[in-house]
Design a protein around this motif. Structure first.
Motif, PDB file in Angstrom:
ATOM      1  N   VAL A  75      37.556  37.607  64.912  1.00 61.23           N
ATOM      2  CA  VAL A  75      36.753  39.040  65.479  1.00 61.23           C
ATOM      3  C   VAL A  75      38.051  40.268  65.091  1.00 61.23           C
ATOM      4  CG1 VAL A  75      36.094  40.558  67.613  1.00 61.23           C
ATOM      5  CG2 VAL A  75      36.228  37.482  67.486  1.00 61.23           C
ATOM      6  N   GLU A  76      39.623  40.062  65.323  1.00 54.26           N
ATOM      7  CA  GLU A  76      41.045  40.965  65.362  1.00 54.26           C
ATOM      8  C   GLU A  76      41.020  40.850  63.938  1.00 54.26           C
ATOM      9  OE1 GLU A  76      44.502  39.994  67.610  1.00 54.26           O
ATOM     10  OE2 GLU A  76      43.974  41.183  69.000  1.00 54.26           O
ATOM     11  N   PRO A  78      30.974  39.722  61.174  1.00 58.52           N
ATOM     12  CA  PRO A  78      31.440  38.089  60.169  1.00 58.52           C
ATOM     13  C   PRO A  78      31.595  37.201  60.837  1.00 58.52           C
ATOM     14  CG  PRO A  78      33.019  40.419  59.379  1.00 58.52           C
ATOM     15  CD  PRO A  78      32.415  40.797  60.441  1.00 58.52           C
ATOM     16  N   SER A  79      31.813  37.545  62.434  1.00 60.28           N
ATOM     17  CA  SER A  79      33.053  36.120  63.162  1.00 60.28           C
ATOM     18  C   SER A  79      32.053  36.109  64.190  1.00 60.28           C
ATOM     19  CB  SER A  79      33.554  37.268  64.346  1.00 60.28           C
ATOM     20  OG  SER A  79      34.932  37.817  63.930  1.00 60.28           O
ATOM     21  N   LEU A  80      30.486  37.091  64.286  1.00 55.32           N
ATOM     22  CA  LEU A  80      29.469  35.862  64.804  1.00 55.32           C
ATOM     23  C   LEU A  80      28.563  35.183  63.201  1.00 55.32           C
ATOM     24  CD1 LEU A  80      27.982  38.907  66.804  1.00 55.32           C
ATOM     25  CD2 LEU A  80      28.662  36.633  67.774  1.00 55.32           C
ATOM     26  N   GLN A  81      28.269  36.046  62.176  1.00 53.96           N
ATOM     27  CA  GLN A  81      28.094  35.205  61.169  1.00 53.96           C
ATOM     28  C   GLN A  81      29.017  33.654  61.570  1.00 53.96           C
ATOM     29  OE1 GLN A  81      25.201  35.893  59.493  1.00 53.96           O
ATOM     30  NE2 GLN A  81      25.540  37.719  60.454  1.00 53.96           N
ATOM     31  N   SER A  82      30.035  33.932  60.615  1.00 57.96           N
ATOM     32  CA  SER A  82      30.955  32.588  60.969  1.00 57.96           C
ATOM     33  C   SER A  82      30.183  31.622  62.270  1.00 57.96           C
ATOM     34  CB  SER A  82      32.572  32.993  61.302  1.00 57.96           C
ATOM     35  OG  SER A  82      33.543  31.430  61.257  1.00 57.96           O
ATOM     36  N   LEU A  83      30.577  31.802  63.935  1.00 60.40           N
ATOM     37  CA  LEU A  83      30.166  31.428  64.779  1.00 60.40           C
ATOM     38  C   LEU A  83      28.473  30.749  64.605  1.00 60.40           C
ATOM     39  CD1 LEU A  83      30.514  31.074  67.953  1.00 60.40           C
ATOM     40  CD2 LEU A  83      29.345  32.922  68.421  1.00 60.40           C
ATOM     41  N   LYS A  84      27.610  31.893  64.328  1.00 66.76           N
ATOM     42  CA  LYS A  84      26.269  30.788  63.353  1.00 66.76           C
ATOM     43  C   LYS A  84      25.988  29.781  63.054  1.00 66.76           C
ATOM     44  CE  LYS A  84      22.487  32.528  60.534  1.00 66.76           C
ATOM     45  NZ  LYS A  84      22.416  31.864  59.733  1.00 66.76           N
ATOM     46  N   VAL A 129      32.260  40.959  73.555  1.00 63.09           N
ATOM     47  CA  VAL A 129      31.061  40.910  73.711  1.00 63.09           C
ATOM     48  C   VAL A 129      30.921  39.114  72.453  1.00 63.09           C
ATOM     49  CG1 VAL A 129      29.285  41.465  71.770  1.00 63.09           C
ATOM     50  CG2 VAL A 129      30.815  43.542  73.242  1.00 63.09           C
ATOM     51  N   TYR A 130      32.643  39.375  71.558  1.00 59.03           N
ATOM     52  CA  TYR A 130      32.077  37.796  71.017  1.00 59.03           C
ATOM     53  C   TYR A 130      31.951  36.768  71.760  1.00 59.03           C
ATOM     54  CZ  TYR A 130      33.977  34.457  68.510  1.00 59.03           C
ATOM     55  OH  TYR A 130      33.692  33.143  67.501  1.00 59.03           O
ATOM     56  N   LYS A 134      29.163  33.695  72.956  1.00 58.52           N
ATOM     57  CA  LYS A 134      29.174  32.423  72.608  1.00 58.52           C
ATOM     58  C   LYS A 134      28.874  31.503  73.416  1.00 58.52           C
ATOM     59  CE  LYS A 134      33.451  29.701  71.198  1.00 58.52           C
ATOM     60  NZ  LYS A 134      34.760  29.055  71.110  1.00 58.52           N
ATOM     61  N   GLU A 135      29.224  32.389  74.699  1.00 56.31           N
ATOM     62  CA  GLU A 135      28.937  31.301  76.380  1.00 56.31           C
ATOM     63  C   GLU A 135      27.454  31.626  76.243  1.00 56.31           C
ATOM     64  OE1 GLU A 135      29.359  29.424  79.125  1.00 56.31           O
ATOM     65  OE2 GLU A 135      30.609  29.846  77.672  1.00 56.31           O
ATOM     66  N   LEU A 136      26.620  32.397  76.214  1.00 60.24           N
ATOM     67  CA  LEU A 136      25.045  32.424  76.105  1.00 60.24           C
ATOM     68  C   LEU A 136      24.365  31.147  75.018  1.00 60.24           C
ATOM     69  CD1 LEU A 136      24.374  36.328  76.525  1.00 60.24           C
ATOM     70  CD2 LEU A 136      24.345  34.407  77.638  1.00 60.24           C
TER      71      LEU A 136
END
Length: 716
Positions: A568-569, A575-581, A611-612, A616-618
């Motif tokens: 995220v930093e 892009p971090s959420l896309q990677s998490l996806k 927020v990330y 992620k927890e949700l």
């Protein structure tokens, strides 16, 4: 430092040092020195210092944050800029090697500028930006290759060819700078005033750095063949670019430097300007060598710095002492004013009550006594009480306090004798404590209060006591409200600090695990593979060790990411959420749709990380409990707030009326998220029905100082 970082840092740093040393060697130890005048030597000194400043800032930033893509691009940019600047003097003397290095460096500099600002301040950019950057890379690479070929064939010696290449070089660099300003301006409309001011500083730094170079040297030289202002005089302004950029890298939390960067930038610029001015003045009146001139100027500036530093220590000590005394005086004045205001209000009430009692009853005097900090004093007295010895009277009241407490529930009045007068005391009790006393004198006709008249007197006294009690209770409640408000503010600030401290600890542990433990394990893994190649031990045993070490490395990397999402930093939230996806879809065979609509909003790294974590927890909750196959994630920025939602098509559940009832069921993750959002001054809403899936929305202010009341709502 890992292998990837070494592949970037070591070759480029080595190349810079080799070129920098080659400049000095060629200028001082070769025969070329005999043909060099003092102006060229001075130009070499200036360009060398500026080149070292560029390289040092980039190298320092790189070592502070080795894994950041933004910092890697910044290091490439400053290093190539340093190479171009350091070779400029010898290139101007038509030395082929240094001229070739300078031209290639400037061509690549155009691409590196666009590449850096494609990731900074944020990496979210329109798709056409990638096309522009790729085109710049292609043009710079082809131009460099063509120049090398033409240089080998001898075409560069022709004046027309060199003029064409000079136009291409200057035009390409100019368009890159304009492109950088355009990329920065994309963020101006959608951000707060504070962020816009930082972006204006960045634009100003670019314009002020490259503007004089283009206006006074490069463009006039291209048009007229020769510029009136030498290149070396236009170059010092370019230092502003790495300084302002590194300052904003710190402001945007990309690198962490616990220094007052702006203060040191101002000091550095101040001393550089003074050094140059001092050296010019001495050069005019004294015939000294360059080394002697440098030593004298340095000693003079260091002495001036030491005297200013000692002066600041003395003046700061004096100011702090004076400020502290002034604050204490102001505090005493405020407390005194508040006390006087309350006293005045109580006296006015007592005066009105006394006037009403005198109008109703013909008495020879009245006194209203008040207890302030366990000390009795008179608020209002009339008649006989004005001539009475106040000390003796108040002392008698103080002695009766125990009797008043004992009998006030049965008898609301106490008779007493002071001097030659018969008095009736009516206590004013608040929370079973005596707060004051209303003392009534004798009737002027020397008769007693009896029957209906005494009942009317008691009713009037009770109403008067209620008025005074209400005023006292309001005062007490006001104090309690202020104390409660202070405690709430302190707790909010404390919780905020706890979150920040916890995040720093997670980050520290993440770096420790990654840079020390993980590197050691990788080294052991390499040694095991070497032994496996030599066949010194059992192949089966070595294979098992290899598998175990690889598993440990994977788990440690995953733990590092869970403790602190460095991605995220480095890349930002989208892009971090896309990677998490992709990670969730691969591991759980579920479809996740992510819609990110924050345009070019620049958001603090702390908010992005929080927020990330929440999203992620949700997602974890949805995967574990919902049994759904599709999850939709929406993040948008609206009016200074993050509006986020996570919706699944799973089995759903009954949402309790009280949020803390989640702890009774298997929903501790939601309770944790609830507390985390509350600490961020946000709000949360959960909607769910059995068989209808779950819809979770939460809102977080982008600025911690926003005074938003935390709310929670559920619907079933």
């Amino acid at each position: 430092m890992n292998k990837h970082n070494l592949l970037i840092c070591l070759p480029l740093g080595t190349l810079y040092i080799i070129i920098f040393m080659a400049n000095g060697y060629y200028l001082y130890l070769s025969d070329f020195r005999r043909f060099v005048d003092s102006a060229t030597l001075n130009s070499f000194y200036v360009t060398s210092v500026i080149s070292l400043i560029f390289f040092s800032i980039g190298l320092f930033s790189f070592f502070k944050k080795q894994k950041s893509i933004v910092i890697k691009n910044f290091f490439l940019l400053t290093s190539v800029s340093g190479i171009a600047i350091s070779t400029s003097v010898l290139s101007s003397q038509d030395i082929p090697v240094f001229k070739t290095i300078e031209i290639i460096s400037v061509f690549m500099l155009s691409y590196l500028l666009l590449s850096f600002f494609a990731h900074f301040p944020v990496s979210t950019k329109p798709n056409y930006v990638k096309i522009i950057i790729f085109s710049s890379l292609l043009f710079s690479t082809l131009s460099s290759v063509v120049y090398l070929i033409c240089n080998y064939l001898g075409y560069v010696e022709h004046s027309k060819f060199f003029y064409i290449y000079r136009v291409l070089l200057i035009g390409n660099l100019f368009l890159s700078i304009v492109g950088c300003i355009f990329l920065i301006s994309l963020h101006l409309k959608t951000n707060s005033l504070k962020v816009r001011n930082q972006l204006y500083i960045l634009i100003f730094g670019i314009v002020f750095s490259f503007g004089p170079l283009f206006l006074f040297n490069l463009i006039p030289g291209m048009i007229f063949g020769e510029s009136q202002i030498p290149f070396v005089y236009c170059l010092p302004s370019i230092i502003v670019f790495p300084l302002t950029t590194s300052y904003l890298l710190v402001k945007h939390e990309i690198i962490e430097v616990e220094l007052e960067i702006s203060k040191w930038i101002n000091i550095l610029i101040y001393y550089i300007l003074n050094f140059l001015l001092f050296s010019i003045l001495i050069k005019q009146f004294m015939h000294l060598s360059n080394r002697e001139l440098f030593v004298i100027c340095s000693v003079g500036l260091l002495s001036a710095w030491a005297s200013i530093f000692l002066y600041k220590i003395g003046i700061n000590t004096f100011i702090q002492k004076k400020t502290k005394n002034r604050e204490n005086t102001d505090l005493n004045e405020i407390e005194l004013f508040q006390t006087l205001s309350k006293e005045k209000h109580a006296k006015n009430l007592a005066k009105i009550i006394g006037k009403v009692i005198h109008q109703k009853f013909d008495i020879n005097g009245l006194c209203i006594v008040w207890n302030s900090n366990n000390i009795y004093h008179s608020l209002h007295e009339t008649g006989i009480f004005q001539t009475m010895n106040q000390f003796n009277f108040l002392n008698e009241i103080n002695k009766l306090e125990k009797d008043i407490l004992l009998v006030e529930d049965q008898t609301p009045s106490i008779h007493m004798h002071v001097e030659k007068y018969h008095l009736i005391c009516f206590p004013i009790a608040i929370n079973q404590l005596v707060q004051g006393v209303i003392v009534i004198g004798e009737k002027n006709n020397h008769t007693l209060f009896q029957g209906k008249e005494f009942i009317e007197l008691k009713e009037l006294i009770c109403e008067s006591a209620d008025i005074l009690s209400s005023a006292a209770i309001l005062n007490i409640n006001d104090k309690q409200i202020r104390r409660t408000k202070t405690r709430v503010q302190n707790w909010n600030q404390f919780n905020h600090q706890v979150i920040q401290s916890l995040e720093k600890e997670r980050k520290r542990l993440s770096i420790f695990l990654h840079d020390e433990i993980l590197q050691s394990l990788i080294l052991q893994l390499n040694e095991v593979r070497i032994m496996q190649t030599k066949r010194n031990f059992s192949v089966t045993l070595l294979d098992e060790m290899d598998d175990q070490l690889e598993g440990m490395i994977y788990n440690i990397r995953k733990m590092c990411h869970d403790l602190h999402p460095i991605i995220v930093e480095d890349l930002g939230l989208e892009p971090s959420l896309q990677s998490l996806k992709r990670e969730f879809e691969l591991n759980y065979s579920i479809l996740i749709h992510v819609q990110f609509n924050c345009e070019f909003k620049i958001i603090s790294k702390n908010h992005e990380i929080q927020v990330y974590r929440i999203i992620k927890e949700l997602l974890n909750n949805a995967v574990k409990h919902s049994k759904g196959k599709n999850i939709k994630v929406l993040i948008l920025e609206e009016n200074g707030f993050y509006q986020c939602s996570v919706k699944d098509d799973g089995i759903g559940f009954d949402v309790p009326d009280n949020f803390f009832d989640f702890s009774k069921g298997n929903h501790l993750g939601l309770l944790t998220i609830h507390r985390q959002i509350a600490e961020l001054n946000g709000s949360m809403r959960i909607s769910s029905d059995k068989g209808q899936g779950t819809f979770v929305t939460f809102t977080i202010p982008l600025d911690w100082e926003d005074k938003n009341e935390y709310t929670y709502a559920t619907s079933g």
